[in-house]
Structures are given as C-alpha cells and as structure tokens.
Design an enzyme around this catalytic site. Structure first.
Site, PDB file in Angstrom:
ATOM      1  CB  THR A 181       6.678   6.356   8.417  1.00  0.00           C
ATOM      2  OG1 THR A 181       7.981   7.233   8.349  1.00  0.00           O
ATOM      3  CG2 THR A 181       5.597   7.461   8.825  1.00  0.00           C
ATOM      4  CD  GLU A 327       2.035   8.287   7.995  1.00  0.00           C
ATOM      5  OE1 GLU A 327       1.653   7.157   7.700  1.00  0.00           O
ATOM      6  OE2 GLU A 327       2.881   8.983   7.299  1.00  0.00           O
ATOM      7  CE  LYS A 436       2.522  13.166 -16.798  1.00  0.00           C
ATOM      8  NZ  LYS A 436       2.416  14.407 -16.109  1.00  0.00           N
ATOM      9  CD1 TRP A 441      -1.452  10.907 -14.713  1.00  0.00           C
ATOM     10  CD2 TRP A 441       0.542  10.024 -13.807  1.00  0.00           C
ATOM     11  NE1 TRP A 441      -0.678  12.016 -14.375  1.00  0.00           N
ATOM     12  CE2 TRP A 441       0.538  11.347 -14.060  1.00  0.00           C
ATOM     13  CE3 TRP A 441       1.716   9.218 -13.575  1.00  0.00           C
ATOM     14  CZ2 TRP A 441       1.580  12.235 -13.038  1.00  0.00           C
ATOM     15  CZ3 TRP A 441       2.329  10.095 -12.717  1.00  0.00           C
ATOM     16  CH2 TRP A 441       2.690  11.516 -12.493  1.00  0.00           C
TER      17      TRP A 441
HETATM   18  P1  AMP Z   1       2.748   1.978   6.244  1.00  0.00           P
HETATM   19  O1  AMP Z   1       2.757   3.518   6.790  1.00  0.00           O
HETATM   20  O2  AMP Z   1       4.229   1.581   6.017  1.00  0.00           O
HETATM   21  O3  AMP Z   1       2.216   1.152   6.926  1.00  0.00           O
HETATM   22  O4  AMP Z   1       2.499   2.263   4.486  1.00  0.00           O
HETATM   23  C1  AMP Z   1       1.342   2.808   4.388  1.00  0.00           C
HETATM   24  C2  AMP Z   1       1.098   2.677   3.038  1.00  0.00           C
HETATM   25  O5  AMP Z   1       0.876   1.196   2.334  1.00  0.00           O
HETATM   26  C3  AMP Z   1      -0.228   3.373   2.372  1.00  0.00           C
HETATM   27  O6  AMP Z   1       0.085   4.758   2.145  1.00  0.00           O
HETATM   28  C4  AMP Z   1      -0.192   2.775   0.983  1.00  0.00           C
HETATM   29  O7  AMP Z   1       0.556   2.947   0.023  1.00  0.00           O
HETATM   30  C5  AMP Z   1       0.052   1.325   1.143  1.00  0.00           C
HETATM   31  N1  AMP Z   1      -1.312   0.479   1.549  1.00  0.00           N
HETATM   32  C6  AMP Z   1      -1.745   0.038   2.821  1.00  0.00           C
HETATM   33  N2  AMP Z   1      -2.744  -0.637   2.569  1.00  0.00           N
HETATM   34  C7  AMP Z   1      -3.012  -0.634   1.241  1.00  0.00           C
HETATM   35  C8  AMP Z   1      -4.004  -1.377   0.579  1.00  0.00           C
HETATM   36  N3  AMP Z   1      -4.871  -2.237   1.029  1.00  0.00           N
HETATM   37  N4  AMP Z   1      -3.782  -1.329  -0.778  1.00  0.00           N
HETATM   38  C9  AMP Z   1      -2.975  -0.812  -1.227  1.00  0.00           C
HETATM   39  N5  AMP Z   1      -2.051   0.081  -0.803  1.00  0.00           N
HETATM   40  C10 AMP Z   1      -2.029  -0.117   0.690  1.00  0.00           C
END
Ligand code: AMP
Length: 537
Positions: A181, A327, A436, A441
């Site tokens: 990640t 993930e 917050k 929120w």
């Molecule tokens: P990563 O593991 O670095 O790909 O990041 C994943 C995170 O990116 C997710 O938990 C979301 O917070 C954000 N994310 C991915 N796709 C979207 C989307 N279409 N809209 C909003 N947030 C997104």
C-alpha cells in the site's frame, strides 16, 4: 455430485499462452524516457517472457521466491509481470516514488532475492542500496545509457537462457505478485495477490460497465505498473490481445493526448488528476488533437469530480468511475448506469456517474455504522467493508493488522461511504480526511468536487484544520486554471447553494500546486502538516 467438471487451475499461464499464440501480431508500444517509441508484439513479449522465466529458473528462483522490479510502464516490465509468476516466483513491484527508507523496508519485508531495475531508475536504487541486500541486480536498458559494469545486464541475463522453459505445475492459490500500500501514514503493508485473484480480476475487467476491455481496444495504461498491478490492465490486455500503450515516465497531458491521437487509443485509464490536465489541454488548444476513434476513460484512485465528466463529455470523451484499493487488486466497483435508470434526467445521470458505482460481480460491499449495517438510504454513512475473490485476506507478515478484517471476514476499507437504494456506493471521505466541526461531519470530497466545478478552478483539496471553538474547520487549497483569476468571495458564492453555511471552508489558500502521493493523489497529510498551526481569524 462432485467432480463433474475439470479442476482447471486459474493461473497466469493460460493468459500468457493466449497472448503469444493467438495475438502474436498485436503491438505493445512503449514510450522511452526521451519520448521515442519502441514497438514490439505479443509474440515478442511471449518469447522474451518465457526466456525470463527460464533464466530465473536457472538462476535458482524457486516457488514463492520474491523478485523485485523497479520499473516504469514499458514492455520489459510486462515481461516481468508474467515471467516471474509463471516461473513460480512472486513479483514485487517496488513503488519508485516511495521514500528510500520505505523502499528498503518493503524490499526487506518481502525478502526480495533479485532486483530488476530500469537503467534510468538506478539513482532510486542507489538511494536505498545501503539498506538492502539483493543477491543479484539486473539492469534493463530502458533509457539507453551505458550500464555500469558492476551490474548485470538484463538482456544478457535473458540471452544466456535457452528456450526450454516448461511451466511448473502452479496452483491457483499460489502467490503471484506482492504490492505494498502507498502508506501515507504508518508503514506500508504488503498485499499478496494469488494467481486466481489476478485471473478473476482480469475477467471482471472485460465486463461492460467496468473497463469493458475487448480485443479491439487500444489501451493506454496510465496507472503505474509499480502500484496495484497497474490496475490489472497489463494482464487483461494480454489476455484479450488488445493493443497496449505503455507511456513510460511521461504522464503530462499533452504527451498523453499525442499518444491517444497517434496510436488510436480507445481506452485510457488513470487517476483523475491526469484527466483534469487533459481536459484543460483540450480546452486551451481547440482542434489540436484529432481523436479519431471513440475514446473512453476509466478513472479511479480518487473521487472523480462531476465537472470532469461534464467537461470531457463536451469533447465526446466518456469517463467512467471505478473505486478500488491496493487491497482489492484494485478494481472493486463499476460506474455503470443501470438500465432501469436509463430514463433519468441529465443532471441525475451526472450525479450517479459521480458516485463510485455498484459492486463488480462477486465483490460485496456493505457500510457499517455503530448500530450495525447501514440501510441503503443514500444518507446513513459509516465504514465501507468489502469481500470477494480478489480482496486481500491479510497483509504480508503483519499479524498486528488483523483488526482490519471484521470477525465475519470482511475487509474494513477505512473509507466512509453511503449506499443508495439502487446499490450505488458514494465515498464520502477517507475516514481520516473527514472534518469534524462542532460535532458534525463535513465531507472534504464533496467540497473538493464542488470547487473543481468552478470554471476558474483547476484543482482543490480541502482539509480539516484544528480550531479552538469548533474542533476543526475546513480550509481549501485551490489551484486556479492557467490565466484565470479567482477570489475567495467568488468561491463562497459558488458553493452557497450547494452546502449549508457551516459546511463552507473558512479559509481559501491559492497555490500553484497541490502536493501529491506516490501515485498522483492529493497528499493531504502534507497539507495538514503545513496548516497545522493556521491562525483562524
Ligand atoms: P490505494 O490503495 O493507494 O490505491 O488507495 C485506495 C484508496 O483510494 C481508497 O481507499 C479510497 O480512499 C481512494 N479511492 C480509490 N478510488 C476512489 C474513487 N473512485 N473515489 C474516491 N476515492 C477513491
């Protein structure tokens, strides 16, 4: 009755075989660091990939051994995508934008034995070299500079092998790839994808409503191959025999539009910031690019602002949103419009498209709040949880992270979401980005999306900043479009009919850019640090 059907393992092997045997004539196009173009075909990729697998086998890479890559998006990386796992190894894509300490941590944590690195990325390797101990390092000649003698040449490694490679008998649940990640907080965590997960994810990418990838597509993969399997596109493109364009290190809007025009791209995929730039380039240079074939863009990784859908629609470019995470391999949702909603108004349609979509087949999603599972009422928000065949069941050697999975086996995403009566998920915020204020929120994502709908705004990021009375208040960092001028009053007026007064930002900072994460998303932790001591007036 059992045993009536063949127990045929879902591995990357049949995908590679298809690419080589059925689609040998289809091109894989790589853009080099100097922007020159290298062309090869799936027949070349197939031959070289099997060579790589054989070379790894001869070099003693056994089942489950990790081989790291530190590479941009180009054909040699595609060879690694298949060659390492079909040899029984596990490819670890090092995220080249991580801090050297994090790169070292991920390489050591994954126990990487070998490294394959682009020549142009040797300085990145040097930055963490003292902290790691690869047995062998192979340098791929991507940029064309002379390769220092102390390293092994990737091409020599390949040519020393013969064509006698025979696939080991892989099981579908064996590990194929590990990716960490991007970990903006805490240590990065490793997600290990099985062959089966990657195969099923690829099949799901062919569904109309997700990426809808077909053989006739020309795919511009702007999702970094060093993160979340390049969104699975290298695998799916090969499986379907779709022409694949790998842009190397260049993701600037004009360069992408040149590639789209020149190569006849039909599908481009990447984070929204890329397409915000592309939209501006199109607006600023009317008629410069002839986009001959219908182009669709699949965007995700961060919320896609409604203004982006509207803006690119004006150029006949259809954007679709997906949601996912490292993930979840990463695609988990699909931004399709259900047939039963087809008659809705244009405005309603844009509202639906701006949501993160419905779950992809076999992926299940639920929103959990303190009272239990939230109703599908579009209002009740809580933490989004997912499960499915390409969702991680644990992190690599990190037992302390077990609480990311619920007792009944769902993965807790850390995203705050609602689900509407039609099953569309809307990401309200990353839980740590929610603001917050006075016990209520505020969604930073909603404010950002609305601000990016202002004609003079290019990008906007909103963060919660500590406040003596309200606990936190929203502060917006805004980048104006080139040549445009915008003031806080204009923006407040623009937001006034979309938000309650108490939800509006109390401060606007005008900046020339917004800091980004390793994969191009807004880096809000940096902004929060920067404005932690902001003095509210
Ligand atoms: P990563 O593991 O670095 O790909 O990041 C994943 C995170 O990116 C997710 O938990 C979301 O917070 C954000 N994310 C991915 N796709 C979207 C989307 N279409 N809209 C909003 N947030 C997104």
């Amino acid at each position: 009755m059992r045993g009536t059907m063949m127990d045929f393992p879902l591995t990357l092997v049949p995908m590679l075989e298809r690419a080589g045997k059925l689609f040998g004539g289809v091109e894989v196009v790589s853009q080099r660091p100097d922007r020159s173009i290298a062309r090869c075909t799936y027949a070349d990729v197939y031959r070289r990939t099997r060579r790589l697998a054989r070379a790894l086998e001869l070099a003693g890479i056994g089942r489950g051994d990790r081989v790291a890559t530190l590479m941009w998006n180009h054909a040699a990386h595609l060879e690694c995508y298949f060659g390492i796992p079909v040899a029984g190894g596990v490819m670890h894509t090092l995220n080249l934008r991580l801090h050297p300490n994090d790169l070292a941590f991920t390489a050591n944590h994954a126990r990487d034995r070998f490294l394959i690195v682009d020549d142009v990325l040797l300085p990145v390797y040097e930055s963490f070299r003292a902290q790691v101990n690869f047995e062998r390092v192979f340098v791929a000649p991507f940029g064309g500079a002379a390769i220092p003698r102390e390293f092994e040449h990737y091409e020599d490694f390949l040519s020393a092998a013969d064509d006698e490679f025979e696939y080991p008998e892989l099981e579908e649940n064996e590990a194929a790839v590990v990716c960490f990640t991007s970990g903006t907080t805490g240590k990065a965590k490793g997600v290990v994808y099985s062959h089966r997960a990657l195969v099923l994810h690829s099949l799901a990418e062919c569904i109309d409503g997700t990426f809808g990838i077909s053989h006739g597509d020309v795919i511009l993969a702007c999702s970094s191959m060093f993160h979340a399997n390049g969104w699975g596109l290298p695998y799916t493109a090969a499986m379907m025999g779709a022409k694949l364009i790998l842009p190397g290190p260049h993701l600037d809007a004009e360069g992408l539009l040149d590639l789209i025009e020149r190569e006849g791209v039909t599908l481009a995929a990447g984070v929204p910031t890329l397409w915000i730039g592309v939209l501006q380039a199109l607006e600023n240079n009317p008629g410069r690019w002839k986009i001959a074939r219908p182009l669709r863009i699949v965007s995700g990784g961060a919320a896609v602002p409604e203004a982006l859908f509207r803006g690119l629609d004006r150029f006949g470019i259809r954007v679709r949103q997906i949601w996912g995470m490292t993930e979840t391999a990463p695609m988990a949702s699909m931004g399709t419009i259900k047939s039963t909603l087809a008659g809705c108004s244009e405005d309603q349609e844009y509202k639906i498209r701006a949501k993160q979509g419905i779950p992809a087949p076999f992926v299940e999603m639920r929103v959990m709040c303190p009272e239990g599972e939230a109703p599908w009422d579009d209002k009740t928000f809580g933490e989004l949880e997912v499960r499915g065949p390409w969702v991680a069941a644990s992190y690599l050697d990190a037992p302390e992270t077990g609480d990311r999975w619920s007792k009944d086996g769902w993965f807790r995403t850390g995203d705050v979401a609602t689900i509407d009566p039609e099953g569309y998920v809307r990401i309200v915020d990353r839980s740590k980005d929610m603001i917050k204020s006075g016990g209520e929120w505020i969604s930073s994502v909603d404010l950002e999306n609305a601000l990016m709908g202002h004609p003079a705004v290019s990008e906007a990021a909103v963060i919660g900043v500590p406040h003596p009375k309200w606990q936190e208040r929203p502060l917006a960092v805004v980048v104006a479009k080139k040549g445009a001028e915008v003031k806080a009053e204009d923006l407040l007026l623009f937001l006034a009919d979309k938000f309650a007064k108490w939800q509006l930002p109390d401060a606007f900072i005008f900046a020339s850019e917004i800091p980004r994460t390793s994969v191009g998303k807004f880096l809000k932790t940096k902004l929060r640090e920067e404005y932690a001591n902001w003095e509210w007036k």
